[in-house]
Write a protein that holds these residues in place. Structure first.
Motif, mmCIF file in Angstrom:
data_model
loop_
_atom_site.group_PDB
_atom_site.id
_atom_site.type_symbol
_atom_site.label_atom_id
_atom_site.label_comp_id
_atom_site.label_asym_id
_atom_site.label_seq_id
_atom_site.Cartn_x
_atom_site.Cartn_y
_atom_site.Cartn_z
ATOM 1 N N PHE A 31 0.836 -1.197 0.000
ATOM 2 C CA PHE A 31 0.000 0.000 0.000
ATOM 3 C C PHE A 31 0.881 1.262 0.000
ATOM 4 O O PHE A 31 0.688 2.176 -0.790
ATOM 5 N N HIS A 32 1.854 1.257 0.905
ATOM 6 C CA HIS A 32 2.709 2.442 0.974
ATOM 7 C C HIS A 32 3.632 2.560 -0.231
ATOM 8 O O HIS A 32 3.930 3.671 -0.686
ATOM 9 N N LEU A 33 4.036 1.429 -0.739
ATOM 10 C CA LEU A 33 4.879 1.462 -1.925
ATOM 11 C C LEU A 33 4.139 2.132 -3.085
ATOM 12 O O LEU A 33 4.706 2.933 -3.827
ATOM 13 N N ARG A 34 2.866 1.779 -3.202
ATOM 14 C CA ARG A 34 2.085 2.378 -4.282
ATOM 15 C C ARG A 34 2.054 3.900 -4.163
ATOM 16 O O ARG A 34 1.987 4.597 -5.151
ATOM 17 N N ARG A 35 2.057 4.372 -2.914
ATOM 18 C CA ARG A 35 1.989 5.816 -2.701
ATOM 19 C C ARG A 35 3.369 6.490 -2.719
ATOM 20 O O ARG A 35 3.462 7.713 -2.684
ATOM 21 N N SER A 36 4.406 5.685 -2.756
ATOM 22 C CA SER A 36 5.755 6.240 -2.589
ATOM 23 C C SER A 36 6.202 7.009 -3.832
ATOM 24 O O SER A 36 5.684 6.783 -4.927
ATOM 25 N N PRO A 37 7.157 7.882 -3.656
ATOM 26 C CA PRO A 37 7.659 8.641 -4.808
ATOM 27 C C PRO A 37 8.404 7.773 -5.812
ATOM 28 O O PRO A 37 8.760 8.236 -6.884
ATOM 29 N N PHE A 38 8.639 6.516 -5.458
ATOM 30 C CA PHE A 38 9.350 5.657 -6.411
ATOM 31 C C PHE A 38 8.448 5.273 -7.565
ATOM 32 O O PHE A 38 8.892 5.022 -8.669
ATOM 33 N N LEU A 39 7.159 5.211 -7.230
ATOM 34 C CA LEU A 39 6.224 4.831 -8.284
ATOM 35 C C LEU A 39 5.290 5.960 -8.672
ATOM 36 O O LEU A 39 4.722 5.950 -9.749
ATOM 37 N N GLN A 40 5.115 6.912 -7.782
ATOM 38 C CA GLN A 40 4.241 8.038 -8.097
ATOM 39 C C GLN A 40 5.097 9.217 -8.525
ATOM 40 O O GLN A 40 6.004 9.620 -7.804
ATOM 41 N N VAL A 41 4.795 9.768 -9.657
ATOM 42 C CA VAL A 41 5.591 10.904 -10.077
ATOM 43 C C VAL A 41 4.851 12.213 -9.803
ATOM 44 O O VAL A 41 5.415 13.289 -9.951
ATOM 45 N N PHE A 42 3.607 12.094 -9.395
ATOM 46 C CA PHE A 42 2.865 13.308 -9.125
ATOM 47 C C PHE A 42 3.578 14.095 -8.024
ATOM 48 O O PHE A 42 4.010 13.529 -7.024
ATOM 49 N N ASN A 43 3.691 15.376 -8.228
ATOM 50 C CA ASN A 43 4.327 16.236 -7.239
ATOM 51 C C ASN A 43 5.857 16.082 -7.173
ATOM 52 O O ASN A 43 6.493 16.695 -6.342
ATOM 53 N N ASN A 44 6.378 15.243 -8.025
ATOM 54 C CA ASN A 44 7.827 15.121 -8.062
ATOM 55 C C ASN A 44 8.326 15.520 -9.436
ATOM 56 O O ASN A 44 7.672 15.236 -10.436
ATOM 57 N N SER A 45 9.469 16.157 -9.461
ATOM 58 C CA SER A 45 10.069 16.454 -10.757
ATOM 59 C C SER A 45 10.758 15.183 -11.242
ATOM 60 O O SER A 45 11.051 14.287 -10.454
ATOM 61 N N PRO A 46 11.038 15.110 -12.518
ATOM 62 C CA PRO A 46 11.767 13.944 -13.029
ATOM 63 C C PRO A 46 13.089 13.743 -12.287
ATOM 64 O O PRO A 46 13.496 12.611 -12.045
ATOM 65 N N ASP A 47 13.724 14.852 -11.932
ATOM 66 C CA ASP A 47 14.994 14.739 -11.221
ATOM 67 C C ASP A 47 14.786 14.080 -9.861
ATOM 68 O O ASP A 47 15.564 13.208 -9.454
ATOM 69 N N GLU A 48 13.749 14.536 -9.169
ATOM 70 C CA GLU A 48 13.505 13.970 -7.841
ATOM 71 C C GLU A 48 13.210 12.485 -7.943
ATOM 72 O O GLU A 48 13.726 11.682 -7.159
ATOM 73 N N SER A 49 12.398 12.131 -8.907
ATOM 74 C CA SER A 49 12.083 10.715 -9.065
ATOM 75 C C SER A 49 13.360 9.912 -9.285
ATOM 76 O O SER A 49 13.574 8.864 -8.680
ATOM 77 N N SER A 50 14.223 10.446 -10.129
ATOM 78 C CA SER A 50 15.464 9.733 -10.413
ATOM 79 C C SER A 50 16.307 9.603 -9.153
ATOM 80 O O SER A 50 16.941 8.576 -8.914
ATOM 81 N N TYR A 51 16.287 10.681 -8.391
ATOM 82 C CA TYR A 51 17.076 10.693 -7.168
ATOM 83 C C TYR A 51 16.557 9.642 -6.194
ATOM 84 O O TYR A 51 17.323 8.830 -5.662
ATOM 85 N N TYR A 52 15.267 9.639 -5.985
ATOM 86 C CA TYR A 52 14.687 8.680 -5.038
ATOM 87 C C TYR A 52 14.946 7.251 -5.506
ATOM 88 O O TYR A 52 15.326 6.381 -4.739
ATOM 89 N N ARG A 53 14.744 7.055 -6.776
ATOM 90 C CA ARG A 53 14.914 5.693 -7.296
ATOM 91 C C ARG A 53 16.360 5.244 -7.200
ATOM 92 O O ARG A 53 16.648 4.086 -6.917
#
Lengths: 767, 1018
Positions: free
Chosen positions: A584-606
């Motif tokens: 459940f939390h994984l689905r909401r995590s920035p690793f899979l959700q890009v909403f509210n994250n920039s592409p850079d942030e997503s890359s960083y988190y991942r």
């Protein structure tokens, strides 16, 4: 051995390995029905206080296709001085040095407690560590100043015989020649022109016709690497020079007109750094450290043009296929990353900017080479400064917590095959009998290269059971896996760490309970998450979510206890109980959700998700929430909106952020200044407690998390509110005004709703 | 005559036509009877044209306003008007003045000659400039027609204008004359004057022009045998008792020069009159600008244009002007006035865009003016309005330089600037080749040391305290090293660019700095450079990328500037513009010889174009030890208005002084940057061809990245239409440029020439030095396209053609065997012969290809004075020198026969200087100069004289100083002993002699020309 939990923990302690399944289904068919693949999280260089390395070389199985290393699982005939390889069953002679071997006189590698053992290889030249700073000069004055100070400071942290080099870039790229007296000298390259490694070496004069040199004196060639690379010099020699050089470093002098971004040639700078090392020190531990304050704006690897009116790509643009430069830039950096990896060097990226700086495109440089990726707002923040400092931290032996140029080789017994790995590695494309055709992650090989790694670097390694259903494994049979990690230790020694593990086989039909009980839901959650994130890099977000959901439902169907079509009857055993919540939390995590994250942030988190160990990964998936109150000692509470209470202080750790949140009442008290009154000293202590705990976390964490101190109603409280399970929202007002937490203004489903759906689907016969 | 012309194509190709046509004309003009008239007529023609404009009114009317009007600066302004003054104190003045009166009468009818006309007639005789071949000096007044008849033989006294007689003249030559060619003042008078001057008009012995060295000779003698089918050698045919012409009998350049000096030297040359021929370049004179540009700025091949193109074709005399827009002028002539017309910029004609100048005629009470060039009537802008006086001249005539002067400057407005932005001050970038050999030879150290002092003397505008010129430094071998010498740095920074394939400038800030501010850092750098590369074993160099880098740096800094490149080897490193050694002696005398003069690749041409487009001038100092392909690398300096210096086999201990003085001069000299020149002409003719260190994108705009005081552009004119004799031919040369202080200005030179329908006038107004300049440049340009052999033939033919035409149309009939030279072209043959023998046109085994390309290029940008010296070196007898006097000893003719074993001679041609020591030089002289007991002890390897305090040494030093003065190149001194090997190089410069490896002697050449003339006439 009491519980599986303890067993798992013990194994992790000793070997740095956690398997999704600790008892293995004995046939391919059954294994696929288990939904969660047989896989493990491997921390190759897990810090082991009790593991002194042995000073000799490992004994290898003589079969050329096997070459497994002698380990405690091998059968040994002490009299005949023979040992049988437990992977290929080849019988091998012990080498002459082992003549004194006997039951009571065993070499370490045969003792069960040395299922993980480390060898130090004495032969071969020892080459120094190399640190090549690649510094962006298109920074604000104070940012540059802060960066310069950090760099100067780092010189004192480097091993004295390490080689350092400096490349600065802006509109042009300058490779600084160190150890020049009287005049500072640098080689300048155009920032818009991509050069091959050969050209770079020619232009830097590194490909001198070595003829006169070699003929001159035979002694010369030995020192050759030192002589030829004027650009990389031992720290102790040019300490002062480099400090001065850094001190004189100016901002990029080319004028930037209104409405333009500075021209930043990151792509070429990296290319030159890579080319320089490629030519001078191939296959030597080296770290290219890129410090950049904005996106590359020209030349190969350009991410955005210099017109400010054209914003840098967003997820929206990418979805709309509107990111014109992305593909080309990504290709450039990928090519660089692969070259770097091939040379055994790694690239760190330290990007500090308020806007995006192109991490999306550059991520592969760090991801494929095992480099670090650090993202911050400014070089003038403690986040960057301390993170950077921590890179040079030392372990209890006084060695740097970094290793270079590692090769990880995996050997399996014949019932297993290797499907792939996910982590900061590249494939070495070594095919072999134990390589599966089905790939999970980076597959098709039994060896990977990890150019830079530290004691927490963790890879997910996925296997496939290939034993056919009709070829049962004899009772008590065990499957074995050997992980061989060769690497360059920070002391410049070459070392080999060998971990050999074995697990029992079980027939899934008759012994499902055993298998079920041996399920490591934490490891499984992280391994599944890695698969999900890995897929998310190449697939659309919703597809990945759907895939994850389906896996979860299938898992519940397989292991849940329920009556068909009766959702209320659904139960999961203890070893699975937390798994759906993780999902459940994984689905909401920035690793899979890009909403509210920039592409850079997503890359960083991942990026970080793909390399951290299990504990940290779990925190990333499901942040930890502690509650502090007068009612008792701090306690972990549910990551749920109901935990947000007026008289509590909350401490949330999401790995990337540490949030301290003061409840409404507490905040008022603090405002009223009670903490300063002697009679309310306990309140003062209460306020202090989470701060101290946060400090503890900050001390240990790499990279340094963003530290947020906020209170009820504060703008920064969003960090907390976005993470908690929205059990109370503006939609279900029944809890409104009650003492039980704060409503979250969101349309996201709450865990409750999620679970309800899950149960319904799991028990449905339709799916 | 079958050859295709090069520069003078039309004249060449048409000459045939012209010649074909000529017979009728010939008959017409050539008729002896009327011959008298033409001179009379032509002379007036000139003045007539001028009269309405300026001269006529001036003369008689109250001189009051005029003289006063002259700018205060020119105090002597009065002189011209006073022409009537009988004593020809200033010879020039009367000369021109006379025309005016003569004109009117003579035109209508000679008979009606009033007293004035008589006067005119008398004066004719004494014209200097004007009286080309016409005025036989000694003629008595009674025979006015005779002067025109260039018939030598018949006239008893002075021979024809310049009749070259066959052999036999010697006997009569005045004794003084032949002696070691001691011309001096005495001989001329001896020869010519005394006899003719019987009671003639005031002595004003102009006669000398006639310089008939050939003393009177008996008619029969002169004649060669009728047909001259064979070479000169054979011509000595029947009548000639001797086979050879006496060298003393042929016109002597020395004599001509001395005569001009004697008559016009030290005088004021007033430019007010249209079409007057200025003194020779070798004469010292002072120019007073009264509406025409000084001859220092513009010197024409002829000051009287033929009025129709047919005439021009007939005569074959090139119509050209040698323009040196930035010529240095003596201090007493003062700098140019600066005119500021405010924000609207200079007032210009709406149609042809000519700038306001004395040729604009104000009408309608001053509200409008008519352009003298295109005749367009323009409104006078309100701010510029001024009432006219009763003579139709503006009241402010004398206050405005642009109305009264021939040369002046305008302040340019933003419209005249690049991108409409005021220009930045220019920059100098010093680019030093630091390859192994240069470092080892000590050259790099020498340059760096010298720069420290040279940089103190950067050029600046008149009013500025410190130079605004910024400096930058680059060193290079296979890679380029830029230096950051920002004043705030503790030590210089070096930025290496190795990407020579696509070179760029790695820094902006700190590269170009003010020397005053960054002096410590710059000195630090200059100290370090020699050491920095001391260990460098790099032998290969690049060249084109170096220029490119300098250009890019200037471009990035948005300023014009100049690159000083110190280079020494063939750029063989892998880079654009890479060159290979293609020096191939086998190509000499083949059709492919021209490729030796052409650049190896198109890279250099494109590079030069870019440089010019960005105002980047390139000056190249070459220090070759072997072939460096001057033809290729030298192209850039040539096209960008830079200078090429070449020091072959440079040795620091010997050649430093020469190089350093060149370097100093090059840094200091007056220079304009980012220049565009436009030559406008009045209707009827136009500028068609431009020769010089220039680049042209279209047919009219002459672009020069920079132009300095030594650079001259030779412009050729062609007829479009008929020229009016009364309006004359007007030339306006406008140069838009940026000063060393970063100001944008326009420099305007105006010149009015007269026109005539009489060929004789044309011939009379010719200027041999300018002609030679033109011929040399056009021939040297032609060698790029045509085989040198053909080029030489063309030159010979054109010479012959000009003379033939003169003979046919202007000279009175005479024996066909006589070679008749117009007075103004008396010495043309000797110069032409020298040109033909120059190593560019005539290869010699001892002259390397590079040297030929170098000289070719050098001449292309030469002014008249430099080309004159170059083609006729100055040979001074040192042993006869009066050690007490500071004057130069009288020169002698460049011939071996003038040398004497017991003499010491100094020879200079502008590039090199030779001190020739006769085998039995007086020991006291040797002692005095070298401080050694005898000739045998003299060390010939020295390149400068030892410091000896003797009077001989001192005066020799003074003489060398005078020779060197104002010369663009520092001359390398070579000491030569008679009959020793190095004498060969010296002997090559004795241009009157037969060349050692071909090339005819002066006398032989005359015979050859004579033969050609005769052929043409038949």
């Amino acid at each position: 051995m009491a519980t599986y939990l303890e067993f798992i923990q013990q194994n992790e302690e000793r070997d740095g390995v956690r398997f999704s399944w600790n008892v293995w289904p004995s046939s391919r068919l059954e294994a696929t029905r288990m939904v969660v693949p047989l896989a493990c999280l491997l921390t190759p260089l897990k810090e082991r206080l009790d593991l002194p390395p042995v000073q000799y070389e490992p004994v290898l199985c003589s079969r050329p296709t096997c070459k497994a290393i002698l380990n405690p699982l091998c059968q040994v005939d002490y009299r005949a001085k023979l040992w049988a390889c437990n992977f290929c069953f080849q019988r091998n002679q012990f080498p002459p040095a082992y003549t004194g071997i006997s039951e009571v006189n065993q070499p370490a590698e045969l003792m069960p407690q040395f299922s993980t053992i480390e060898y130090v290889i004495q032969r071969g030249p020892q080459s120094p560590l190399i640190f090549l700073y690649v510094v962006d000069t298109c920074l604000e004055e104070d940012d540059l100043q802060a960066l310069k100070e950090s760099l100067q400071m780092s010189l004192s942290l480097l091993p004295p015989d390490a080689l350092v080099g400096l490349i600065t870039f802006g509109r042009m790229v300058q490779v600084h020649e160190l150890s020049c007296e009287g005049i500072s000298k640098s080689y300048v390259f155009r920032g818009t022109k991509d050069l091959t490694a050969k050209q770079i070496q020619d232009m830097l004069g590194l490909t001198k016709p070595a003829m006169p040199m070699q003929q001159a004196r035979p002694a010369q060639p030995k020192e050759h690497p030192f002589v030829s690379s004027r650009f990389l010099q031992p720290v102790h020699k040019i300490d002062m020079n480099l400090t001065d050089l850094l001190g004189e470093l100016q901002r990029d002098p080319w004028p930037v007109t209104q409405g333009k971004r500075p021209l930043r040639s990151t792509g070429v700078a990296l290319s030159i750094a890579v080319g320089l090392l490629e030519g001078t020190f191939p296959n030597t531990g080296a770290r290219i450290m890129l410090f950049t304050g904005g996106p590359p704006t020209q030349g190969p690897g350009m991410v955005v043009g210099d017109e400010l009116k054209v914003p840098i790509r967003s997820w929206h643009d990418i979805e709309k296929d509107n990111a014109r430069l992305m593909k080309k830039a990504t290709k450039h950096y990928e090519m660089l990353a692969n070259r770097t990896a091939a040379n055994g060097h790694c690239i760190d990226i330290y990007a500090c900017a308020l806007d995006q700086s192109g991490l999306l495109e550059m991520k592969c440089c760090a991801n494929l080479t095992g480099g670090y990726m650090v993202m911050g707002d400014s070089f003038n923040t403690s986040l960057f400064k301390q993170t950077f400092q921590r890179i040079f931290s030392k372990d209890f032996n006084g060695d740097f917590r970094m290793a270079f140029g590692a090769t990880l080789e995996v050997k399996t017994s014949r019932e297993l095959k290797i499907a792939g790995a996910i982590g900061p590695c590249v494939s070495l494309n070594v095919k072999g009998p134990c390589v599966s055709e089905n790939e999970l992650g980076v597959g098709g090989t039994s060896q990977w290269k990890i150019c830079g790694l530290d004691p927490t670097t963790t890879l997910g390694i996925y296997f496939e059971v290939v034993n056919q259903h009709n070829a049962p494994i004899p009772q008590g049979g065990r499957g074995a896996i050997q992980f061989v990690t060769q690497y360059q230790h920070s002391s410049t020694q070459r070392r080999i760490r060998v971990t050999t593990i074995a697990r029992n086989w079980a027939d899934a039909q008759s012994q499902l309970k055993h298998i079920e009980a041996a399920f490591d839901q934490e490891a499984a959650a992280v391994l599944m998450a890695r698969l999900g994130v890995f897929r998310a890099e190449s697939e659309e977000g919703p597809d990945v979510l759907r895939w994850l959901d389906r896996q979860l439902i299938r898992l519940c169907q397989k292991f849940g206890q329920y009556n068909k079509e009766d959702a209320t009857s659904f139960r999961l055993s203890e070893s699975f109980s937390l798994y759906p919540q993780f999902m459940f939390h994984l689905r909401r995590s920035p690793f899979l959700q890009v909403f509210n994250n920039s592409p850079d942030e997503s890359s960083y988190y991942r990026h970080h998700f793909a390399r951290q160990d299990l504990t940290q990964s779990l925190i990333m998936i499901q942040p930890i929430l502690y509650s502090y109150s007068f009612h008792g000692p701090p306690e972990p509470v549910l990551l749920d909106s109901s935990s947000i209470l007026a008289d509590r202080i909350l401490l949330m750790d999401t790995f990337f952020q540490i949030v301290i949140y003061l409840g409404e009442t507490i905040a008022q008290w603090r405002k009223a200044g009670y903490q300063d009154m002697p009679e309310y000293e306990n309140f003062k202590h209460l306020l202090q407690a989470p701060l101290d705990d946060a400090q503890d976390i900050l001390q240990a964490r790499f990279p340094m998390p963003r530290y947020i101190h906020t209170e009820h109603g504060g703008s920064q409280a969003r960090f907390l509110l976005s993470k908690v399970n929205p059990s109370q929202t503006h939609n279900n007002l029944y809890a409104w005004g009650q003492e039980s937490g704060a409503p979250i203004l969101t349309d996201d489903v709450s865990l409750q709703v999620f679970m309800d759906h899950l149960k319904k689907l799991a028990v449905s016969s339709a799916s | 005559m079958s050859q295709q012309g090069y520069v003078a194509t039309p004249p060449y190709s048409q000459p045939q036509a012209g010649m074909g046509l000529s017979p009728p004309h010939y008959g017409h003009y050539g008729d002896p009877a009327p011959a008298g008239a033409p001179p009379g007529m032509t002379k007036p023609a000139g003045p007539l044209g001028a009269a309405p404009g300026a001269v006529l009114p001036q003369g008689p009317p109250p001189p009051g306003p005029l003289p006063l009007g002259q700018n205060g600066a020119h105090a002597q302004g009065l002189l011209p008007q006073r022409f009537p003054a009988p004593p020809p104190a200033s010879s020039a003045a009367p000369a021109y003045a006379q025309y005016a009166p003569t004109a009117p009468p003579s035109y209508p009818s000679p008979a009606a000659a009033s007293p004035a006309s008589q006067l005119g007639a008398q004066l004719q005789a004494m014209h200097v400039g004007g009286g080309s071949g016409m005025a036989p000096p000694g003629q008595g007044p009674p025979r006015p027609p005779q002067p025109a008849i260039l018939q030598p033989g018949s006239q008893v006294l002075p021979p024809p204008p310049t009749a070259l007689n066959g052999p036999g003249s010697p006997p009569l030559a005045p004794p003084g004359h032949r002696q070691g060619g001691l011309p001096g003042p005495a001989p001329p008078s001896a020869q010519l004057q005394p006899p003719p001057l019987p009671g003639q008009s005031p002595g004003s012995g102009y006669a000398p022009q006639q310089a008939n060295y050939g003393p009177p000779m008996p008619g029969p003698q002169l004649a060669y045998p009728g047909g001259f089918p064979s070479g000169p050698a054979q011509m000595a045919g029947p009548p000639a008792p001797q086979r050879k012409l006496d060298p003393d009998a042929v016109p002597s350049p020395i004599q001509v020069i001395e005569n001009d000096r004697a008559t016009r030297g030290g005088q004021v040359y007033i430019t007010g009159t249209r079409g007057q021929v200025p003194p020779l370049v070798t004469t010292d004179y002072v120019v007073q600008d009264q509406g025409n540009a000084s001859p220092r700025y513009i010197r024409c091949t002829t000051y009287c244009f033929p009025s129709t193109s047919d005439m021009a074709k007939q005569a074959q005399v090139p119509l050209a002007a040698v323009i040196t827009p930035f010529a240095s002028v003596p201090p007493n002539e003062g700098p140019l006035y600066l005119v500021n017309h405010g924000e609207t910029g200079p007032v210009r004609c709406n149609r042809c865009k000519a700038y306001m100048c004395p040729f604009m005629q104000f009408i309608e009470g001053g509200r409008r003016y008519q352009c003298g060039f295109c005749s367009c009537v323009n409104d006078v802008p309100p701010f510029y309005f001024q009432h006219l006086d009763h003579m139709g001249r503006r009241l402010d005539y004398h206050e405005k330089p642009e109305l009264s002067l021939g040369s002046y400057e305008y302040v340019a407005t933003l419209d005249y600037c690049r991108k409409n932005k005021p220009p930045s001050a220019p920059a100098f970038i010093f680019m030093i080749d630091v390859s192994y050999s240069n470092v080892q030879s000590g050259l790099v150290k020498l340059i760096c040391e010298e720069l420290k002092t040279v940089l103190e003397r950067l050029p600046k505008d008149e009013q500025e305290e410190a130079s605004a010129v910024r400096v930058g430094f680059v060193t290079y071998n296979k890679a380029l090293h830029f230096f950051n010498v920002k004043s705030s740095l503790a030590q210089p920074q070096m930025l290496v660019v190795t990407d020579v394939g696509e070179v760029f400038v790695p820094l902006l800030d700190g590269f170009l700095v003010s020397y005053q501010e960054s002096q410590p850092v710059v000195h630090n750098l200059l100290d370090q450079i020699p050491e920095m590369f001391a260990d460098s074993g790099e032998n290969e160099t690049v060249f084109a990328p170096v220029v490119q880098a300098g250009m890019e740096a200037l471009k990035a800094a948005e300023c014009p500037g100049k690159l000083f490149i110190f280079h020494s080897s063939l750029p063989t490193a892998e880079a654009p513009g890479k060159l290979k050694n293609r020096d191939d002696k086998k190509l000499i005398n083949t059709d492919k010889e021209k490729t030796l003069f052409q650049p190896q690749s198109s890279v250099y041409d494109a590079l030069a174009r870019d440089c010019v487009a960005h105002g980047c001038c390139v000056t190249l100092f070459l220090f070759p030890s072997q072939y460096v392909d001057v033809a290729s690398v030298g192209l850039v300096p040539q096209l960008t208005g830079g200078t090429l210096y070449k020091y072959s086999k440079f040795q620091v201990h010997l050649d430093s002084p020469q190089f350093l003085s060149d370097l100093r001069n090059e840094v200091e000299k007056k220079i304009g940057f980012d220049a565009i020149m436009r030559v406008r002409t009045s209707t009827g003719f136009r500028a068609t061809d431009f020769l010089g260190g220039i680049y042209m994108n279209n047919t009219t705009d002459v672009e020069m990245a920079a132009v300095d005081c030594d650079k001259a552009v030779t412009v050729e004119f062609k007829h479009d239409d008929k020229l009016g004799e009364d309006t004359g031919a007007l030339i306006q040369c406008a140069v838009l440029y940026t000063t060393a202080g970063g100001q944008r200005r326009l420099r305007i030179h105006n010149l009015a020439l007269s026109c005539s329908s009489q060929l004789a006038e044309l011939y009379r107004s010719c200027e041999t030095d300018a002609l030679v300049n033109f011929f040399a440049k056009s021939a040297f340009k032609a060698v790029l396209q045509q085989p040198v052999k053909l080029v030489r033939e063309i030159l010979v033919n054109q010479t012959a053609h000009m003379l033939a035409c003169y003979r046919k149309h202007c000279a009175s009939p005479s024996a066909a065997s006589q070679l008749i030279l117009p007075d103004s072209m008396k010495v043309l043959p000797v110069y032409m012969n020298s040109l033909l023998k120059s190593c560019v046109l005539l290869s010699r085994p001892d002259v390397p290809t590079d040297e030929r390309a170098f000289q070719r290029q050098l001449v292309m940008t030469m002014g008249v004075a430099d080309s004159q010296l170059f083609f006729y070196p100055q040979l001074l007898p040192i042993h006869t020198m009066d050690v007490k006097s500071t004057a130069l000893p009288p020169a002698v003719r460049c011939s071996e026969s003038r040398l004497s074993e017991d003499g010491v001679f100094l020879l200079a041609n502008g590039l090199s200087m030779f001190l020739w020591l006769g085998a039995s030089s007086p020991p006291e002289l040797v002692q005095g100069i070298f401080n050694v007991p005898s000739l045998a002890h003299v060390n010939t390897y020295m390149t400068s004289l030892p410091e000896v305090g003797s009077p001989h040494a001192r005066s020799l030093r003074v003489v060398m100083g005078i020779l060197q003065h104002k010369r663009p190149y520092s001359m390398r001194l070579t000491i030569v002993k008679q009959r020793e090997q190095p004498e060969v190089a010296f002997r090559q410069l004795l241009v009157e002699d037969k060349g050692l490896d071909g090339g005819s002697s002066y006398v032989d050449f005359l015979c050859c020309v004579h033969k050609a003339v005769c052929q043409l006439l038949n």
